[in-house]
Design an enzyme around this catalytic site. Structure first.
Site, PDB file in Angstrom:
ATOM      1  N   ASP A  69      39.666 -40.753  48.716  1.00  0.00           N
ATOM      2  CA  ASP A  69      39.569 -39.330  48.390  1.00  0.00           C
ATOM      3  C   ASP A  69      40.263 -38.997  47.072  1.00  0.00           C
ATOM      4  O   ASP A  69      39.842 -38.092  46.346  1.00  0.00           O
ATOM      5  CB  ASP A  69      40.170 -38.493  49.521  1.00  0.00           C
ATOM      6  CG  ASP A  69      39.238 -38.391  50.722  1.00  0.00           C
ATOM      7  OD1 ASP A  69      38.084 -38.854  50.615  1.00  0.00           O
ATOM      8  OD2 ASP A  69      39.668 -37.848  51.762  1.00  0.00           O
ATOM      9  N   ASN A 143      41.841 -29.667  46.696  1.00  0.00           N
ATOM     10  CA  ASN A 143      42.592 -29.771  47.946  1.00  0.00           C
ATOM     11  C   ASN A 143      43.751 -28.788  48.017  1.00  0.00           C
ATOM     12  O   ASN A 143      43.799 -27.943  48.901  1.00  0.00           O
ATOM     13  CB  ASN A 143      43.133 -31.194  48.129  1.00  0.00           C
ATOM     14  CG  ASN A 143      42.253 -32.058  48.994  1.00  0.00           C
ATOM     15  OD1 ASN A 143      41.224 -31.604  49.474  1.00  0.00           O
ATOM     16  ND2 ASN A 143      42.637 -33.296  49.182  1.00  0.00           N
ATOM     17  N   THR A 184      42.752 -30.920  55.617  1.00  0.00           N
ATOM     18  CA  THR A 184      42.906 -32.237  56.242  1.00  0.00           C
ATOM     19  C   THR A 184      43.852 -33.140  55.456  1.00  0.00           C
ATOM     20  O   THR A 184      44.023 -34.304  55.805  1.00  0.00           O
ATOM     21  CB  THR A 184      41.538 -32.943  56.363  1.00  0.00           C
ATOM     22  OG1 THR A 184      40.933 -33.012  55.059  1.00  0.00           O
ATOM     23  CG2 THR A 184      40.617 -32.190  57.304  1.00  0.00           C
ATOM     24  N   SER A 187      48.589 -30.445  53.782  1.00  0.00           N
ATOM     25  CA  SER A 187      48.866 -29.305  54.665  1.00  0.00           C
ATOM     26  C   SER A 187      48.863 -29.726  56.130  1.00  0.00           C
ATOM     27  O   SER A 187      49.719 -29.292  56.912  1.00  0.00           O
ATOM     28  CB  SER A 187      47.831 -28.196  54.430  1.00  0.00           C
ATOM     29  OG  SER A 187      48.018 -27.122  55.332  1.00  0.00           O
TER      30      SER A 187
END
Length: 288
Positions: A69, A143, A184, A187
């Site tokens: 990611d 993100n 996901t 956090s």
């Protein structure tokens, strides 16, 4: 007929990516797709790009990351302002964002050529660092944005306002401002909720807050968040998607709101998010 140009963003620090790149190029050639590679890889017989040269990025019709990611997040930083659709091939552990595996790439390339995919837009956050009435830093994140203490600091003391209204004072290791996409990531590790990525919200999650009543907060993404250090001041850092952006001085103000740039994800496998979350989280538990 013009060939579809696919930008390739490989994480060459991963051995499995380095070993798989020739296979990826072979699959693109067989599918009739023109692969566009980083200039530093020096493939003289193929078109190339430089991430610092927007003109070279604009030649891409779409792009794919090869890695985890983190690789995909780095790719979106350069391509989201250009509205170039993206997807990821997962070579990492979890891959909440990079949704397909290498073995699924031949089918994915065929779907790209046939137009058998959906585009899904995801909102981002924008952070501006203000000092003496001027914007010094402008950063974007898919993100999360994080304001946190430096490596050797004590607790961060922060004042938070939402749309100009005082929301609270925090004594914590820091505060995470996450998108629904980023729910996901950091956090979640800090105790934040899982949030469906279709929701346009910002998740405010304190990191190890020094108060039992402090809990995560969800607000509309078009709200404006303002963060200031309060005494006693300790070293603070602003990061975007895990990359340190800048240090925050004592009298600086960090304003975080919705970015004008969205990320267009190419959806190829038809899996729903609830299945993906369950699958990835269970896989992560099994590896512990």
């Amino acid at each position: 007929m013009k060939k579809l140009k696919l930008g390739i963003f490989p994480n060459m620090q991963k051995e499995n990516v380095k070993n798989s790149l020739p296979k990826v190029l072979e699959l693109c050639d067989k599918a009739g797709i023109e692969a566009v590679l980083p200039q530093k890889l020096d493939y003289a017989d193929r078109p190339s790009y430089d991430v610092c040269d927007r003109g070279s990025l604009k030649q891409m019709d779409m792009a794919v990351s090869l890695g985890g990611d983190g690789t995909l997040l780095q790719m979106t930083r350069f391509l989201s302002p250009l509205r170039i659709p993206v997807f990821g091939v997962n070579f990492g552990k979890l891959g909440f964002l990079a949704e397909i595996e290498l073995k699924e790439l031949p089918e994915a390339l065929a779907k790209l050529l046939a137009g058998e995919y959906e585009l899904e837009e995801r909102s981002q956050l924008q952070a501006c660092l203000w000092r003496d009435g001027k914007v010094l830093i402008d950063a974007h994140a898919l993100n999360d944005m994080v304001v946190a203490k430096g490596h050797f600091s004590k607790l961060a003391h922060l004042s938070l306002r939402v749309n100009g209204k005082q929301s609270g004072n925090y004594a914590a290791d820091g505060i995470i401002m996450a998108t629904a996409t980023g729910s996901t990531a950091y956090s979640l590790s800090a105790g934040g909720p899982l949030v469906h990525p279709s929701l346009d919200v910002t998740i405010i999650t304190p990191i190890c807050a020094h108060a039992l009543y402090t809990r995560p907060l969800l607000i509309p993404m078009d709200s404006m968040i303002e963060l200031n250090a309060v005494p006693p001041y300790e070293e603070l850092l602003l990061s975007a998607d895990g990359e340190i952006v800048t240090a925050i001085a004592e009298n600086d103000t960090v304003r975080i709101g919705k970015s004008p740039d969205k990320v267009s994800f190419i959806r190829l496998n038809g899996r729903n998010y609830y299945e993906t979350w369950q699958e990835k989280l269970i896989r992560n538990t099994e590896r512990l």
